[in-house]
Write a protein that holds these residues in place. Structure first.
Motif, PDB file in Angstrom:
ATOM      1  N   GLU A  39       0.759  -1.283   0.255  1.00 24.76           N
ATOM      2  CA  GLU A  39       0.033   0.040  -0.039  1.00 24.76           C
ATOM      3  C   GLU A  39       0.791   1.251   0.050  1.00 24.76           C
ATOM      4  OE1 GLU A  39      -4.064  -1.735   2.299  1.00 24.76           O
ATOM      5  OE2 GLU A  39      -2.682  -0.239   3.372  1.00 24.76           O
ATOM      6  N   ARG A  40       1.909   0.939   0.705  1.00 23.48           N
ATOM      7  CA  ARG A  40       2.900   2.357   0.952  1.00 23.48           C
ATOM      8  C   ARG A  40       3.483   2.554  -0.598  1.00 23.48           C
ATOM      9  NH1 ARG A  40       4.486   0.244   6.526  1.00 23.48           N
ATOM     10  NH2 ARG A  40       3.180   1.261   7.823  1.00 23.48           N
ATOM     11  N   ARG A  41       3.731   1.332  -1.358  1.00 25.80           N
ATOM     12  CA  ARG A  41       4.349   1.545  -2.576  1.00 25.80           C
ATOM     13  C   ARG A  41       3.340   2.325  -3.603  1.00 25.80           C
ATOM     14  NH1 ARG A  41       8.207   2.873  -6.046  1.00 25.80           N
ATOM     15  NH2 ARG A  41       7.270   3.032  -7.719  1.00 25.80           N
ATOM     16  N   LEU A  42       1.913   1.870  -3.338  1.00 30.06           N
ATOM     17  CA  LEU A  42       0.877   2.623  -4.212  1.00 30.06           C
ATOM     18  C   LEU A  42       0.727   3.924  -3.883  1.00 30.06           C
ATOM     19  CD1 LEU A  42      -0.920   1.403  -6.248  1.00 30.06           C
ATOM     20  CD2 LEU A  42      -2.710   0.967  -4.382  1.00 30.06           C
ATOM     21  N   VAL A  43       0.896   4.309  -2.713  1.00 29.14           N
ATOM     22  CA  VAL A  43       0.878   5.908  -2.395  1.00 29.14           C
ATOM     23  C   VAL A  43       1.985   6.498  -2.942  1.00 29.14           C
ATOM     24  CG1 VAL A  43       1.292   7.601  -0.812  1.00 29.14           C
ATOM     25  CG2 VAL A  43      -0.078   5.452   0.079  1.00 29.14           C
ATOM     26  N   LEU A  44       3.282   6.104  -3.282  1.00 25.68           N
ATOM     27  CA  LEU A  44       4.275   6.548  -3.888  1.00 25.68           C
ATOM     28  C   LEU A  44       3.676   6.597  -5.466  1.00 25.68           C
ATOM     29  CD1 LEU A  44       7.440   4.966  -2.419  1.00 25.68           C
ATOM     30  CD2 LEU A  44       6.708   7.421  -1.948  1.00 25.68           C
ATOM     31  N   SER A  45       3.436   5.738  -5.807  1.00 27.41           N
ATOM     32  CA  SER A  45       2.752   5.786  -7.325  1.00 27.41           C
ATOM     33  C   SER A  45       1.658   6.740  -7.628  1.00 27.41           C
ATOM     34  CB  SER A  45       2.162   4.525  -7.824  1.00 27.41           C
ATOM     35  OG  SER A  45       2.922   3.199  -7.508  1.00 27.41           O
ATOM     36  N   ALA A  46       0.958   7.240  -6.730  1.00 26.40           N
ATOM     37  CA  ALA A  46       0.147   8.253  -6.677  1.00 26.40           C
ATOM     38  C   ALA A  46       0.841   9.574  -6.971  1.00 26.40           C
ATOM     39  CB  ALA A  46      -0.718   8.532  -5.519  1.00 26.40           C
ATOM     40  N   ILE A  47       2.354   9.789  -6.865  1.00 23.94           N
ATOM     41  CA  ILE A  47       3.106  11.015  -7.086  1.00 23.94           C
ATOM     42  C   ILE A  47       4.004  10.750  -7.967  1.00 23.94           C
ATOM     43  CG2 ILE A  47       2.382  12.045  -4.944  1.00 23.94           C
ATOM     44  CD1 ILE A  47       5.376  11.438  -3.985  1.00 23.94           C
ATOM     45  N   GLY A  48       4.277   9.504  -8.292  1.00 28.13           N
ATOM     46  CA  GLY A  48       5.384   8.908  -9.338  1.00 28.13           C
ATOM     47  C   GLY A  48       5.692   9.936 -10.563  1.00 28.13           C
ATOM     48  N   PRO A  49       4.928  10.196 -11.199  1.00 23.25           N
ATOM     49  CA  PRO A  49       5.385  10.651 -12.310  1.00 23.25           C
ATOM     50  C   PRO A  49       5.531  12.470 -12.337  1.00 23.25           C
ATOM     51  CG  PRO A  49       3.382   9.453 -12.784  1.00 23.25           C
ATOM     52  CD  PRO A  49       3.565   9.375 -11.499  1.00 23.25           C
ATOM     53  N   VAL A  50       5.121  12.862 -11.282  1.00 20.11           N
ATOM     54  CA  VAL A  50       5.211  14.343 -11.078  1.00 20.11           C
ATOM     55  C   VAL A  50       5.771  14.991  -9.944  1.00 20.11           C
ATOM     56  CG1 VAL A  50       2.706  14.598 -12.281  1.00 20.11           C
ATOM     57  CG2 VAL A  50       2.687  14.227  -9.782  1.00 20.11           C
ATOM     58  N   TRP A  51       6.143  13.913  -9.068  1.00 20.74           N
ATOM     59  CA  TRP A  51       6.686  14.754  -7.935  1.00 20.74           C
ATOM     60  C   TRP A  51       7.816  15.471  -8.254  1.00 20.74           C
ATOM     61  CZ3 TRP A  51      11.598  13.920  -5.813  1.00 20.74           C
ATOM     62  CH2 TRP A  51      12.383  12.869  -6.310  1.00 20.74           C
ATOM     63  N   ASP A  52       8.944  15.163  -9.109  1.00 16.39           N
ATOM     64  CA  ASP A  52      10.238  15.837  -9.246  1.00 16.39           C
ATOM     65  C   ASP A  52      10.001  17.015 -10.308  1.00 16.39           C
ATOM     66  OD1 ASP A  52       9.288  14.102 -11.231  1.00 16.39           O
ATOM     67  OD2 ASP A  52      11.470  13.279 -11.669  1.00 16.39           O
ATOM     68  N   GLY A  53       8.999  16.820 -11.060  1.00 22.03           N
ATOM     69  CA  GLY A  53       8.762  17.768 -12.207  1.00 22.03           C
ATOM     70  C   GLY A  53       8.164  19.145 -11.174  1.00 22.03           C
ATOM     71  N   ASN A  54       7.345  18.911 -10.102  1.00 19.37           N
ATOM     72  CA  ASN A  54       6.820  20.009  -9.374  1.00 19.37           C
ATOM     73  C   ASN A  54       7.757  20.804  -8.663  1.00 19.37           C
ATOM     74  OD1 ASN A  54       4.115  19.024 -10.069  1.00 19.37           O
ATOM     75  ND2 ASN A  54       4.050  17.823  -8.185  1.00 19.37           N
ATOM     76  N   GLU A  55       8.895  20.107  -8.446  1.00 11.68           N
ATOM     77  CA  GLU A  55      10.132  21.010  -7.896  1.00 11.68           C
ATOM     78  C   GLU A  55      10.819  22.108  -8.639  1.00 11.68           C
ATOM     79  OE1 GLU A  55      12.746  18.100  -6.311  1.00 11.68           O
ATOM     80  OE2 GLU A  55      11.629  17.630  -4.500  1.00 11.68           O
ATOM     81  N   VAL A  56      10.532  21.743 -10.072  1.00 11.94           N
ATOM     82  CA  VAL A  56      10.946  22.780 -10.995  1.00 11.94           C
ATOM     83  C   VAL A  56      10.216  24.295 -10.817  1.00 11.94           C
ATOM     84  CG1 VAL A  56      10.937  23.388 -13.509  1.00 11.94           C
ATOM     85  CG2 VAL A  56      11.308  21.114 -12.777  1.00 11.94           C
ATOM     86  N   TRP A  57       9.187  24.289 -10.154  1.00  4.52           N
ATOM     87  CA  TRP A  57       8.726  25.536  -9.893  1.00  4.52           C
ATOM     88  C   TRP A  57       9.456  26.382  -8.950  1.00  4.52           C
ATOM     89  CZ3 TRP A  57       5.409  28.040 -13.107  1.00  4.52           C
ATOM     90  CH2 TRP A  57       4.752  27.232 -14.122  1.00  4.52           C
ATOM     91  N   LEU A  58      10.002  25.510  -7.844  1.00  6.15           N
ATOM     92  CA  LEU A  58      10.830  26.129  -7.000  1.00  6.15           C
ATOM     93  C   LEU A  58      12.058  26.718  -7.504  1.00  6.15           C
ATOM     94  CD1 LEU A  58      11.366  26.820  -3.934  1.00  6.15           C
ATOM     95  CD2 LEU A  58      12.076  24.528  -3.554  1.00  6.15           C
ATOM     96  N   ILE A  59      12.727  25.892  -8.270  1.00  5.78           N
ATOM     97  CA  ILE A  59      13.871  26.440  -8.991  1.00  5.78           C
ATOM     98  C   ILE A  59      13.660  27.480  -9.884  1.00  5.78           C
ATOM     99  CG2 ILE A  59      15.842  25.430 -10.278  1.00  5.78           C
ATOM    100  CD1 ILE A  59      15.246  22.735  -9.543  1.00  5.78           C
ATOM    101  N   ALA A  60      12.486  27.335 -10.625  1.00  7.85           N
ATOM    102  CA  ALA A  60      12.312  28.505 -11.530  1.00  7.85           C
ATOM    103  C   ALA A  60      11.989  29.546 -10.586  1.00  7.85           C
ATOM    104  CB  ALA A  60      11.217  28.107 -12.380  1.00  7.85           C
ATOM    105  N   ALA A  61      11.405  29.610  -9.507  1.00  8.68           N
ATOM    106  CA  ALA A  61      11.011  30.729  -8.788  1.00  8.68           C
ATOM    107  C   ALA A  61      12.381  31.350  -8.147  1.00  8.68           C
ATOM    108  CB  ALA A  61      10.174  30.318  -7.621  1.00  8.68           C
TER     109      ALA A  61
END
Length: 347
Positions: A39-61
C-alpha cells in the motif's frame, strides 16, 4: 516592471506550493494511509510521475528571484544559509527515498525508506512554513541589506529573534497541517479503496485543524505585522483574495462530505493559493521587512534589477512559461487516471 516581477514570483511560489504541496502532504501522511508495504508503494505511485517535475517551480522561482531582485536573493540566501542547507538535504533525502525504495526487495529496506520519505516530507512542510513566517515577521537587516539569524534564541518575536520563534513555529505547523490535508485530498483523487477511504477520513479530520489554525494564524499575523492590512484598507478589492481562501476552505468541507474528490482537491488548491496570495498582497511592495529599522527593509524599489534587463527578461520568461505550462498540462493529462495495485505489478 518591478511590480510585474513581484506578481510573477508570487505566482510561481503559489504554483509550487499547490503542486509540490500535495507531494509533501502525501509524504507526511504516508504511514497513516498505507498500512502495508504494497500500500505504501501504491501511495508513492500516486505522485510518481510528477513529484520531481513539481520541484521545477521552486527552482524557477529562485532563478526568477535572482534575475529580478538580486539584492533580495543575495541577502536571503546568505542570511538563511543554515535552514536552506537543511532544506536541500531534506529534498535530497526525499528524492533518494522515492527512487531507491524499490531497488532491494526486503521489508527492512522498504520500511527504512518509507520512514525517510515520511520524515523528510513532514519536516520540509514545517521548514518552508517557518521560512514564510520569517518573511512576514521580518529579519534583522543591517544598512547594507544583510543579516544573520541563529536557529533559535528566546522564541519571542521581539528583541533578537531566531529563525524559530513562537510565530514562525506556528506558521510551520500551519503549513504541515495544510499540506497534509492537501496531500490527503490528492490521494483520495488518485487512489482506490481502501486507500481512498482512509485518505478521505484523514482529510475530514484535518479540515477542522486547518480551520482552527487559519483563525489563529490570521490573528497572530496581524499582531506580529499589523501593517499587513494597510493595502487592504487602501484597495478594497484586495479582500477578494482572502474570500477565495475562505471559499476554498468551505469547498473542502462541502465537496469532501459528498465524496467529490476532484472539486475537494481544487478547493484545497484555492485555499493555499488564496492564503499565499493574501500575504503577498499585504506585503507589497516590501519583499523582506527589517526588524532593526524600517528603512533597511528590502522593497521592489531598492532590490530590483535595471528596467531594461527586466523588460528583456519578461519576454523570455513569457516564452518559457508557455512551454512549461504546456508540458505540465500534457504531463497531468497523461497521469489523469487513478493508480491501482495492478500498476505496481513487478515493483
Amino acid at each position: 516592471m518591478a511590480t510585474a516581477f513581484f506578481v510573477i514570483v508570487a505566482l510561481m511560489l503559489m504554483i509550487y506550493s499547490v503542486l509540490d504541496g500535495f507531494d509533501l502532504g502525501v509524504g507526511a501522511i504516508h504511514w497513516l494511509v498505507g498500512r502495508t508495504s504494497d500500500e505504501r508503494r501504491l501511495v508513492l505511485s500516486a505522485i510518481g510521475p510528477v513529484w520531481d517535475g513539481n520541484e521545477v517551480w521552486l527552482i524557477a522561482a529562485g532563478g526568477t528571484l535572482y534575475f529580478a531582485f538580486p539584492a533580495l536573493y543575495a541577502s536571503s540566501f546568505s542570511g538563511f544559509y543554515l535552514p536552506l542547507t537543511m532544506v536541500l538535504w531534506l529534498l535530497m533525502l526525499r528524492g533518494i527515498s522515492i527512487e531507491v525504495r524499490s531497488h532491494v526487495n526486503d521489508p527492512l529496506w522498504h520500511g527504512f525508506y518509507d520512514f525517510v520519505f515520511t520524515l523528510s516530507g513532514a519536516l520540509l512542510a514545517i521548514f518552508l512554513g517557518a521560512a514564510l513566517g520569517n518573511v512576514i515577521r521580518g529579519v534583522p537587516l543591517n544598512s547594507d541589506g544583510y543579516f544573520f539569524e541563529p536557529l533559535w534564541t528566546t522564541f519571542r518575536v521581539t528583541g533578537r529573534p531566531g529563525i524559530l520563534d513562537w510565530y514562525t513555529t506556528l506558521i510551520g505547523v500551519m503549513s504541515l497541517v495544510t499540506l497534509a490535508n492537501h496531500g490527503a485530498h490528492w490521494l483520495a483523487l488518485k487512489t482506490e479503496e481502501p486507500l481512498r477511504g482512509r485518505a478521505r477520513r484523514i482529510a475530514t479530520t484535518l479540515w477542522w485543524i486547518v480551520a482552527l489554525v487559519t483563525v489563529v494564524g490570521f490573528f497572530a499575523t496581524v499582531r506580529v505585522r499589523p501593517t499587513i492590512l494597510d493595502n487592504y484598507r487602501v484597495l478594497g478589492l484586495g479582500w477578494l483574495i482572502p474570500v477565495v481562501a475562505l471559499g476554498g476552505l468551505a469547498g473542502m468541507a462541502w465537496f469532501g462530505a459528498r465524496h467529490n474528490d476532484l472539486f475537494a482537491f481544487v478547493s484545497s488548491s484555492l485555499y493555499i493559493a488564496g492564503m499565499l496570495g493574501g500575504i503577498a498582497f499585504g506585503m507589497y511592495p516590501t519583499l523582506l521587512p527589517a526588524t532593526t529599522d524600517p528603512a533597511n527593509s528590502l522593497t521592489i524599489a531598492n532590490s530590483a534589477a535595471g528596467a531594461y534587463g527586466l523588460r528583456i527578461g519578461l519576454i523570455w520568461w513569457m516564452m518559457s512559461a508557455v512551454l512549461v505550462v504546456g508540458y505540465f498540462g500534457y504531463l497531468y493529462w497523461m497521469f489523469r487516471h487513478r493508480v491501482s495495485a495492478a500498476d505496481n505489478a513487478g515493483h
